[in-house]
Structure formats: C-alpha cells, structure tokens
Design a protein around this motif. Sequence first.
Motif, mmCIF file in Angstrom:
data_model
loop_
_atom_site.group_PDB
_atom_site.id
_atom_site.type_symbol
_atom_site.label_atom_id
_atom_site.label_comp_id
_atom_site.label_asym_id
_atom_site.label_seq_id
_atom_site.Cartn_x
_atom_site.Cartn_y
_atom_site.Cartn_z
ATOM 1 N N LEU A 25 0.846 -1.191 0.000
ATOM 2 C CA LEU A 25 0.000 0.000 0.000
ATOM 3 C C LEU A 25 0.881 1.241 0.000
ATOM 4 O O LEU A 25 2.021 1.206 0.476
ATOM 5 C CB LEU A 25 -0.906 0.005 1.235
ATOM 6 N N THR A 26 0.344 2.343 -0.483
ATOM 7 C CA THR A 26 1.118 3.584 -0.572
ATOM 8 C C THR A 26 1.706 3.974 0.780
ATOM 9 O O THR A 26 2.853 4.417 0.866
ATOM 10 C CB THR A 26 0.226 4.719 -1.104
ATOM 11 N N ASN A 27 0.935 3.776 1.859
ATOM 12 C CA ASN A 27 1.424 4.217 3.172
ATOM 13 C C ASN A 27 2.423 3.247 3.811
ATOM 14 O O ASN A 27 2.819 3.449 4.953
ATOM 15 C CB ASN A 27 0.263 4.517 4.118
ATOM 16 N N ASP A 28 2.858 2.227 3.078
ATOM 17 C CA ASP A 28 3.941 1.354 3.544
ATOM 18 C C ASP A 28 5.312 1.970 3.298
ATOM 19 O O ASP A 28 6.325 1.379 3.676
ATOM 20 C CB ASP A 28 3.902 -0.007 2.825
ATOM 21 N N TYR A 29 5.356 3.138 2.658
ATOM 22 C CA TYR A 29 6.630 3.697 2.197
ATOM 23 C C TYR A 29 7.684 3.797 3.301
ATOM 24 O O TYR A 29 8.818 3.326 3.141
ATOM 25 C CB TYR A 29 6.429 5.080 1.565
ATOM 26 N N ARG A 30 7.336 4.414 4.415
ATOM 27 C CA ARG A 30 8.348 4.681 5.446
ATOM 28 C C ARG A 30 8.955 3.378 5.979
ATOM 29 O O ARG A 30 10.180 3.255 6.100
ATOM 30 C CB ARG A 30 7.746 5.493 6.591
#
Length: 198
Positions: A25-30
């Motif tokens: 998901l996009t918010n897995d980046y960090r």
Amino acid sequence: MFALPFFRRDLPALKGDKVTLRVPLTNDYREWSTLRGESRAFLEPWEPRWQPDELDRTSWRLRIGRYREDYAQGTAIAFFIFEKSSGKLAGGITLGNIRHGVAQSGHIGYWIGERFGGRGMMTEAVELVSRFAFDTLRLHRIEAACIPDNARSIRVLEKAGFRREGLLRSYLRINGNWQDHYLYARIVDDPPGDGTKG
C-alpha cells in the motif's frame, strides 16, 4: 478465463504461522524504505544495481504504480511479508511473468530484511505464494532463479519443494554484473516442501 475475474477483486491476505502476506500500500513507504535502507549491504549482492533514488518517495510511487498496473493486467502480484507476531514488515515476494494458455506458469522473486533472515519466514512465504498460484490462479508450474553462491536462497527454495532443473548462463544482470543462475521449479503435482513447520 483463469485468473482474470480474480484480479478484479480485492486480494485477500495470505496467512501462515509466521507471516502474513498482503499487497503493498502507498502508506507502507516509510517502513519499506527504512527496512531496505538498513539491509542494503545484505541485499545488494543479489539484486539489480540500486539506483541513486532507489529509496526516494517518488521512486516508491512509481513502484506502487507498476505493482497496480501489473496486478490489473494479471501479469504479476507483489506481496509484502509481515512478521505475524509483531506486524512488522519483513520483506517482499512477487509472483511475476504470469502466463496462462498452454504455459500456466509464473516466476517468483523475493527479498527479506537482514534482521529477519534465518527464521524460516521466507520459506513459509514461498509456500504460501506457491499454494496461491496453484490453488487460486490454477497455474501448473512456478519457476525461480538464484545465483549459485546464494546458499540461503537455495535452501529456501529446496525447503519449499522446488527442484533444481539446470544452470542459466549469464541470465540476469545483478549488481552491475551478468550472473549465472540456477533454475528451480515446482510443479502443481510435486509434494509440498518440508520447511513450512520448521
């Protein structure tokens, strides 16, 4: 139509004893960039050469876009691997080059963060993706390639029921150099691996 109707629905998580797999998901980046960054020296010998912007947010957005496009076209599915006990991101595994028709095959590739290595998590992830490929996508054959010096990866594949079929000369450009790879494969009728419990 094989997998095409399936690809239009939300993909459920794949759950094992040690790991849970789900699409990135996009918010897995960090979490992804932190794990990849701290594991760089561990991963680089086995991967294509890292780009200068490898861990940048812009590159991440492009990566997520490719994942979604491949998924929508039914040619690949990327999963992130999460440690079940902690919920922490541990690595990734992709079922790619998915072909139907007379081939009914796919190819797996994977990586794991250094601090999660050696715990049997990748073996279980490979087993989960194999079952998904055979049972849900109705594939007949799954292939994987690994550099002959990569003893950890060889152990994962063999414990997950893959058999070595040959040597692919100068097969992939890894970390800037063309590398030979062993070709491993598992067929739908092959017995499951012995590594799902250990």
